[in-house]
Design a protein around this motif. Structure first.
Motif, PDB file in Angstrom:
ATOM      1  N   UNK A  45      38.353  14.316   2.370  1.00  0.00           N
ATOM      2  CA  UNK A  45      37.924  14.196   0.918  1.00  0.00           C
ATOM      3  C   UNK A  45      38.692  13.456  -0.059  1.00  0.00           C
ATOM      4  N   UNK A  46      39.083  12.115   0.583  1.00  0.00           N
ATOM      5  CA  UNK A  46      40.121  11.466  -0.285  1.00  0.00           C
ATOM      6  C   UNK A  46      39.049  10.132  -0.699  1.00  0.00           C
ATOM      7  N   UNK A  47      38.965   9.836  -2.138  1.00  0.00           N
ATOM      8  CA  UNK A  47      38.231   8.730  -2.577  1.00  0.00           C
ATOM      9  C   UNK A  47      38.716   7.483  -2.303  1.00  0.00           C
ATOM     10  N   UNK A  48      37.926   6.476  -1.973  1.00  0.00           N
ATOM     11  CA  UNK A  48      38.387   5.213  -1.301  1.00  0.00           C
ATOM     12  C   UNK A  48      39.301   4.530  -2.456  1.00  0.00           C
ATOM     13  N   UNK A  49      39.227   4.871  -3.627  1.00  0.00           N
ATOM     14  CA  UNK A  49      40.145   4.065  -4.550  1.00  0.00           C
ATOM     15  C   UNK A  49      41.740   4.824  -4.264  1.00  0.00           C
ATOM     16  N   UNK A  50      41.710   6.003  -4.244  1.00  0.00           N
ATOM     17  CA  UNK A  50      42.938   6.669  -3.888  1.00  0.00           C
ATOM     18  C   UNK A  50      43.457   6.220  -2.467  1.00  0.00           C
ATOM     19  N   UNK A  51      42.561   5.976  -1.521  1.00  0.00           N
ATOM     20  CA  UNK A  51      43.225   5.619  -0.063  1.00  0.00           C
ATOM     21  C   UNK A  51      43.679   4.106  -0.466  1.00  0.00           C
ATOM     22  N   UNK A  52      43.189   3.501  -1.237  1.00  0.00           N
ATOM     23  CA  UNK A  52      43.667   1.866  -1.465  1.00  0.00           C
ATOM     24  C   UNK A  52      44.745   1.862  -2.035  1.00  0.00           C
ATOM     25  N   UNK A  53      44.790   2.598  -3.189  1.00  0.00           N
ATOM     26  CA  UNK A  53      46.144   2.453  -4.049  1.00  0.00           C
ATOM     27  C   UNK A  53      47.318   3.305  -3.551  1.00  0.00           C
ATOM     28  N   UNK A  54      47.108   4.331  -3.014  1.00  0.00           N
ATOM     29  CA  UNK A  54      48.108   5.363  -2.916  1.00  0.00           C
ATOM     30  C   UNK A  54      48.738   5.871  -1.687  1.00  0.00           C
ATOM     31  N   UNK A  55      47.581   5.649  -0.575  1.00  0.00           N
ATOM     32  CA  UNK A  55      47.987   6.332   0.519  1.00  0.00           C
ATOM     33  C   UNK A  55      48.153   5.255   1.685  1.00  0.00           C
ATOM     34  N   UNK A  56      49.274   5.468   2.610  1.00  0.00           N
ATOM     35  CA  UNK A  56      49.448   4.720   3.620  1.00  0.00           C
ATOM     36  C   UNK A  56      49.561   5.512   4.884  1.00  0.00           C
TER      37      UNK A  56
END
Length: 177
Positions: A81-92
């Motif tokens: 349930x991770x937003x696309x914006x959070x995946x892009x900016x914050x999660x590797x």
């Protein structure tokens, strides 16, 4: 004489195992912020806790180490349930690690690339000591690590195996150059 030596060694082993099993690491107390949160894959609740750390503003970015190479970022985002914006900016998503030692190596490389000076290690309580020990060996001294254990209900077999992995890991650390 040999029987005494074996008796002492057995008592040390048994006492160590008892300590290991009874005094499992606990979740981090307080709300100290870090530059990043590191989550090695492999145990229930780890990724959810790592995402909660991000959502609570306790870290700015997250490395999930040891992700299966078949997993796509979109699949990861959908499952947790991770937003696309959070995946892009914050999660590797780290795909290089296959065990605890390579989790530490993957983490050290990512920490250097991202100029991380403090991190929160999120892993299962029974895995915390070994994961933190491996990180201590691979990270530069200036990187602060907060241990944030995910509580679990490990069975005796899991504890027995992990205790011996910890002993082996510490012994391997003594003989490395």
């Amino acid at each position: 004489m040999i029987r005494r030596v074996f008796s002492v060694l057995f008592l040390l082993w048994a006492g160590g195992f008892l300590w290991f099993a009874v005094a499992l690491p606990r979740p981090a107390e307080g709300s100290e912020t870090t530059d990043a949160v590191i989550v090695p894959t492999g145990g229930a609740g780890r990724i959810a806790r790592g995402l909660a750390v991000l959502d609570e503003g306790l870290a700015q970015k997250m490395l999930v180490s040891g992700v299966d190479t078949e997993v796509k970022p979109g699949e990861f985002a959908a499952e947790f349930g991770v937003a696309a914006e959070q995946m892009e900016c914050c999660i590797t998503l780290g795909f290089a690690a296959v065990d605890t030692r390579s989790n530490a190596a993957e983490t050290a490389k990512w920490v250097a690339q991202n100029e991380v000076r403090s991190l929160r290690l999120v892993t299962t309580d029974w895995h915390m000591r070994r994961a933190a020990s491996e990180l201590d060996r691979t990270l530069p001294d200036h990187v602060t690590v907060i241990r944030d254990a995910v509580p679990s209900q490990p069975d005796l077999g899991t504890l027995f195996l992990e205790y011996h992995k910890l002993i082996a890991s510490r012994g391997a650390g003594l003989i490395e150059p």
